[in-house]
Design a protein around this motif. Sequence first.
Motif, PDB file in Angstrom:
ATOM      1  N   CYS A  76      18.717  -0.889  -6.779  1.00  0.00           N
ATOM      2  CA  CYS A  76      17.395  -1.191  -7.326  1.00  0.00           C
ATOM      3  C   CYS A  76      16.385  -1.463  -6.216  1.00  0.00           C
ATOM      4  CB  CYS A  76      17.477  -2.388  -8.264  1.00  0.00           C
ATOM      5  SG  CYS A  76      18.460  -2.129  -9.762  1.00  0.00           S
ATOM      6  N   ALA A  77      16.800  -2.244  -5.227  1.00  0.00           N
ATOM      7  CA  ALA A  77      15.904  -2.592  -4.126  1.00  0.00           C
ATOM      8  C   ALA A  77      15.548  -1.360  -3.290  1.00  0.00           C
ATOM      9  CB  ALA A  77      16.535  -3.665  -3.248  1.00  0.00           C
ATOM     10  N   LEU A  78      16.550  -0.526  -3.012  1.00  0.00           N
ATOM     11  CA  LEU A  78      16.291   0.680  -2.233  1.00  0.00           C
ATOM     12  C   LEU A  78      15.343   1.613  -2.979  1.00  0.00           C
ATOM     13  CD1 LEU A  78      16.791   2.519   0.179  1.00  0.00           C
ATOM     14  CD2 LEU A  78      18.872   3.350  -0.952  1.00  0.00           C
ATOM     15  N   ALA A  79      15.542   1.752  -4.285  1.00  0.00           N
ATOM     16  CA  ALA A  79      14.651   2.603  -5.083  1.00  0.00           C
ATOM     17  C   ALA A  79      13.226   2.063  -5.039  1.00  0.00           C
ATOM     18  CB  ALA A  79      15.156   2.678  -6.517  1.00  0.00           C
ATOM     19  N   ASP A  80      13.074   0.741  -5.137  1.00  0.00           N
ATOM     20  CA  ASP A  80      11.740   0.146  -5.026  1.00  0.00           C
ATOM     21  C   ASP A  80      11.126   0.435  -3.658  1.00  0.00           C
ATOM     22  OD1 ASP A  80      11.609  -0.881  -7.572  1.00  0.00           O
ATOM     23  OD2 ASP A  80      11.880  -2.972  -6.996  1.00  0.00           O
ATOM     24  N   PHE A  81      11.936   0.305  -2.608  1.00  0.00           N
ATOM     25  CA  PHE A  81      11.435   0.551  -1.257  1.00  0.00           C
ATOM     26  C   PHE A  81      10.950   1.994  -1.122  1.00  0.00           C
ATOM     27  CE2 PHE A  81      12.013   1.870   3.167  1.00  0.00           C
ATOM     28  CZ  PHE A  81      11.286   0.892   3.835  1.00  0.00           C
ATOM     29  N   LEU A  82      11.711   2.930  -1.664  1.00  0.00           N
ATOM     30  CA  LEU A  82      11.337   4.339  -1.588  1.00  0.00           C
ATOM     31  C   LEU A  82      10.077   4.649  -2.388  1.00  0.00           C
ATOM     32  CD1 LEU A  82      14.888   5.972  -1.925  1.00  0.00           C
ATOM     33  CD2 LEU A  82      13.523   5.706   0.155  1.00  0.00           C
ATOM     34  N   ALA A  83       9.745   3.755  -3.331  1.00  0.00           N
ATOM     35  CA  ALA A  83       8.576   3.974  -4.180  1.00  0.00           C
ATOM     36  C   ALA A  83       7.290   3.408  -3.579  1.00  0.00           C
ATOM     37  CB  ALA A  83       8.813   3.341  -5.547  1.00  0.00           C
ATOM     38  N   ILE A  84       7.389   2.661  -2.486  1.00  0.00           N
ATOM     39  CA  ILE A  84       6.197   2.054  -1.888  1.00  0.00           C
ATOM     40  C   ILE A  84       5.236   3.135  -1.396  1.00  0.00           C
ATOM     41  CG2 ILE A  84       5.343   0.632   0.025  1.00  0.00           C
ATOM     42  CD1 ILE A  84       7.957  -0.969  -0.180  1.00  0.00           C
ATOM     43  N   ASN A  85       3.982   2.957  -1.689  1.00  0.00           N
ATOM     44  CA  ASN A  85       2.952   3.895  -1.266  1.00  0.00           C
ATOM     45  C   ASN A  85       2.664   3.700   0.224  1.00  0.00           C
ATOM     46  OD1 ASN A  85       0.608   5.385  -0.798  1.00  0.00           O
ATOM     47  ND2 ASN A  85      -0.248   4.933  -2.807  1.00  0.00           N
ATOM     48  N   GLU A  86       3.183   4.592   1.050  1.00  0.00           N
ATOM     49  CA  GLU A  86       3.045   4.448   2.499  1.00  0.00           C
ATOM     50  C   GLU A  86       1.629   4.735   2.983  1.00  0.00           C
ATOM     51  OE1 GLU A  86       6.042   6.860   4.282  1.00  0.00           O
ATOM     52  OE2 GLU A  86       7.661   5.468   3.755  1.00  0.00           O
ATOM     53  N   GLU A  87       0.815   5.374   2.160  1.00  0.00           N
ATOM     54  CA  GLU A  87      -0.581   5.598   2.546  1.00  0.00           C
ATOM     55  C   GLU A  87      -1.409   4.335   2.340  1.00  0.00           C
ATOM     56  OE1 GLU A  87      -2.164   8.952   0.518  1.00  0.00           O
ATOM     57  OE2 GLU A  87      -0.781  10.388   1.471  1.00  0.00           O
ATOM     58  N   GLN A  88      -0.925   3.472   1.466  1.00  0.00           N
ATOM     59  CA  GLN A  88      -1.638   2.236   1.173  1.00  0.00           C
ATOM     60  C   GLN A  88      -1.104   1.052   1.972  1.00  0.00           C
ATOM     61  OE1 GLN A  88      -1.806   1.391  -3.009  1.00  0.00           O
ATOM     62  NE2 GLN A  88      -2.922  -0.540  -2.759  1.00  0.00           N
ATOM     63  N   TYR A  89       0.216   1.103   2.312  1.00  0.00           N
ATOM     64  CA  TYR A  89       0.844  -0.027   2.996  1.00  0.00           C
ATOM     65  C   TYR A  89       1.542   0.419   4.273  1.00  0.00           C
ATOM     66  CZ  TYR A  89       0.084  -2.368  -1.454  1.00  0.00           C
ATOM     67  OH  TYR A  89      -0.499  -2.900  -2.582  1.00  0.00           O
ATOM     68  N   ASN A  90       1.238  -0.272   5.354  1.00  0.00           N
ATOM     69  CA  ASN A  90       1.908  -0.078   6.627  1.00  0.00           C
ATOM     70  C   ASN A  90       2.959  -1.178   6.751  1.00  0.00           C
ATOM     71  OD1 ASN A  90       2.672   0.426   9.292  1.00  0.00           O
ATOM     72  ND2 ASN A  90       0.945  -0.754  10.126  1.00  0.00           N
ATOM     73  N   ILE A  91       4.228  -0.810   6.614  1.00  0.00           N
ATOM     74  CA  ILE A  91       5.298  -1.802   6.635  1.00  0.00           C
ATOM     75  C   ILE A  91       5.579  -2.183   8.085  1.00  0.00           C
ATOM     76  CG2 ILE A  91       7.694  -2.298   6.008  1.00  0.00           C
ATOM     77  CD1 ILE A  91       7.369  -0.199   3.772  1.00  0.00           C
ATOM     78  N   VAL A  92       5.288  -3.439   8.421  1.00  0.00           N
ATOM     79  CA  VAL A  92       5.374  -3.881   9.813  1.00  0.00           C
ATOM     80  C   VAL A  92       6.650  -4.671  10.106  1.00  0.00           C
ATOM     81  CG1 VAL A  92       2.889  -3.835  10.176  1.00  0.00           C
ATOM     82  CG2 VAL A  92       3.954  -5.923   9.262  1.00  0.00           C
ATOM     83  N   ALA A  93       7.368  -5.121   9.064  1.00  0.00           N
ATOM     84  CA  ALA A  93       8.620  -5.851   9.274  1.00  0.00           C
ATOM     85  C   ALA A  93       9.378  -5.961   7.961  1.00  0.00           C
ATOM     86  CB  ALA A  93       8.360  -7.245   9.839  1.00  0.00           C
ATOM     87  N   CYS A  94      10.676  -6.180   8.069  1.00  0.00           N
ATOM     88  CA  CYS A  94      11.534  -6.384   6.903  1.00  0.00           C
ATOM     89  C   CYS A  94      12.378  -7.636   7.109  1.00  0.00           C
ATOM     90  CB  CYS A  94      12.486  -5.204   6.687  1.00  0.00           C
ATOM     91  SG  CYS A  94      11.703  -3.637   6.278  1.00  0.00           S
ATOM     92  N   THR A  95      12.594  -8.363   6.041  1.00  0.00           N
ATOM     93  CA  THR A  95      13.522  -9.482   6.057  1.00  0.00           C
ATOM     94  C   THR A  95      14.160  -9.568   4.681  1.00  0.00           C
ATOM     95  OG1 THR A  95      13.787 -11.815   6.682  1.00  0.00           O
ATOM     96  CG2 THR A  95      11.844 -11.264   5.386  1.00  0.00           C
ATOM     97  N   GLY A  96      15.022 -10.569   4.485  1.00  0.00           N
ATOM     98  CA  GLY A  96      15.688 -10.675   3.193  1.00  0.00           C
ATOM     99  C   GLY A  96      16.339 -12.021   3.024  1.00  0.00           C
ATOM    100  N   ASN A  97      16.744 -12.294   1.803  1.00  0.00           N
ATOM    101  CA  ASN A  97      17.424 -13.549   1.507  1.00  0.00           C
ATOM    102  C   ASN A  97      18.913 -13.305   1.320  1.00  0.00           C
ATOM    103  OD1 ASN A  97      17.983 -16.254   0.590  1.00  0.00           O
ATOM    104  ND2 ASN A  97      17.993 -15.438  -1.489  1.00  0.00           N
ATOM    105  N   SER A  98      19.720 -13.896   2.189  1.00  0.00           N
ATOM    106  CA  SER A  98      21.184 -13.841   2.041  1.00  0.00           C
ATOM    107  C   SER A  98      21.669 -12.386   2.008  1.00  0.00           C
ATOM    108  CB  SER A  98      21.598 -14.623   0.794  1.00  0.00           C
ATOM    109  OG  SER A  98      22.987 -14.794   0.702  1.00  0.00           O
ATOM    110  N   MET A  99      22.236 -11.931   0.889  1.00  0.00           N
ATOM    111  CA  MET A  99      22.671 -10.544   0.810  1.00  0.00           C
ATOM    112  C   MET A  99      21.515  -9.583   1.082  1.00  0.00           C
ATOM    113  SD  MET A  99      24.101  -8.251  -2.312  1.00  0.00           S
ATOM    114  CE  MET A  99      22.523  -7.404  -2.429  1.00  0.00           C
ATOM    115  N   GLY A 100      20.300 -10.072   0.875  1.00  0.00           N
ATOM    116  CA  GLY A 100      19.127  -9.256   1.170  1.00  0.00           C
ATOM    117  C   GLY A 100      19.043  -8.847   2.633  1.00  0.00           C
TER     118      GLY A 100
END
Length: 345
Positions: A76-100
């Motif tokens: 579910c999380a990966l599918a959400d990530f793939l759905a992010i509009n890269e023209e609107q958002y510049n992803i500058v870092a990733c983090t997560g909680n525990s298993m995240g």
Amino acid sequence: MEKRAIVVCPGRGTYNKEELGYLQRFHVDRLPALSFIDDYRRDIGQPTVTELDAKEKFSFKLHTLGEHASPLIYACALADFLAINEEQYNIVACTGNSMGWYIALSVAGALSHHDSIDLINTMGSMMKQGLVGGQIIYPAIDEQWRVIPGKKAALLSCVDSINQDPANALYLSIDLGGYLVLAGNESGLKAFEHSVPQIEERFPMRLYNHGAFHTPLMQEISEKGFQQLHAVQFQAPQIPLVDGRGGIWTSYSTDGEALKQYTLGHQVVEPYDFRQALTVSLKEFAPDVVLVLGPGSTLGSSVAQTMIDIGWQGLDTKEAFVARQKTDPVIISMGMPQQRAMAMI
């Protein structure tokens, strides 16, 4: 105008009754991109994530088991990530909680597809023969989501007192912003339940099908992880990663073996400080917005509580946060249907 964004990946406990059918509702067109997860599980004789997601009814006994919950949440999380509009958002870092953290490794490019599902499925299945210990969650905030001065220290002092009895084992597992997640053996957990006042008729709350993650009780799990995942290749991420200590891993400074040692060693047996991970992410990468991947939406409140705790962009109360969200959101929880559209292609 493109916005700077950090991505926060969810941990266990985020796929529940309300999330059943998440992939079918939101990501039918992305299922081919997730086929490697189903192929992996099919090959080892486990039900696929699409089969689990398509069940007619949600089952605590089925869907919350580590060997099923972990890959479901990852899909579910990966599918959400793939759905992010890269023209609107510049992803500058990733983090997560525990298993995240495992999911963050995947979306940031520190692991291949096969190694990602191998790591997540293997670690999620480690307690298939029986849980080691358990987890309990307790608040340290007031009604305005402000951390009560001295509250966390008092709770940890209570933990120390409980551990004076050699029959008890209780540890800080996760600092979740406004909440502490504690983990230990049954006698330690019961002692804590009897030592603190009940709040909102909910807390202290046991977390169903959760083991004593991020504590010394996981030492054997860590050792098994190194043994069973010896072939997994960790590499420098394409997107900077912030770990559960607040450590930063970048494309130009990451040693793959060191990243593996942290992930299967320290991260398994020591407390996971999500508050610190998020604080470093906010202060070092200065995002305009935080994108919290689904499933579920509970992690968004932990992000907000940390923002309030550090006074991020002047936020100092729940009331101020809610008002800001209505006009210029600083958090977009993709697990919330009314918010996910703001992040998607």
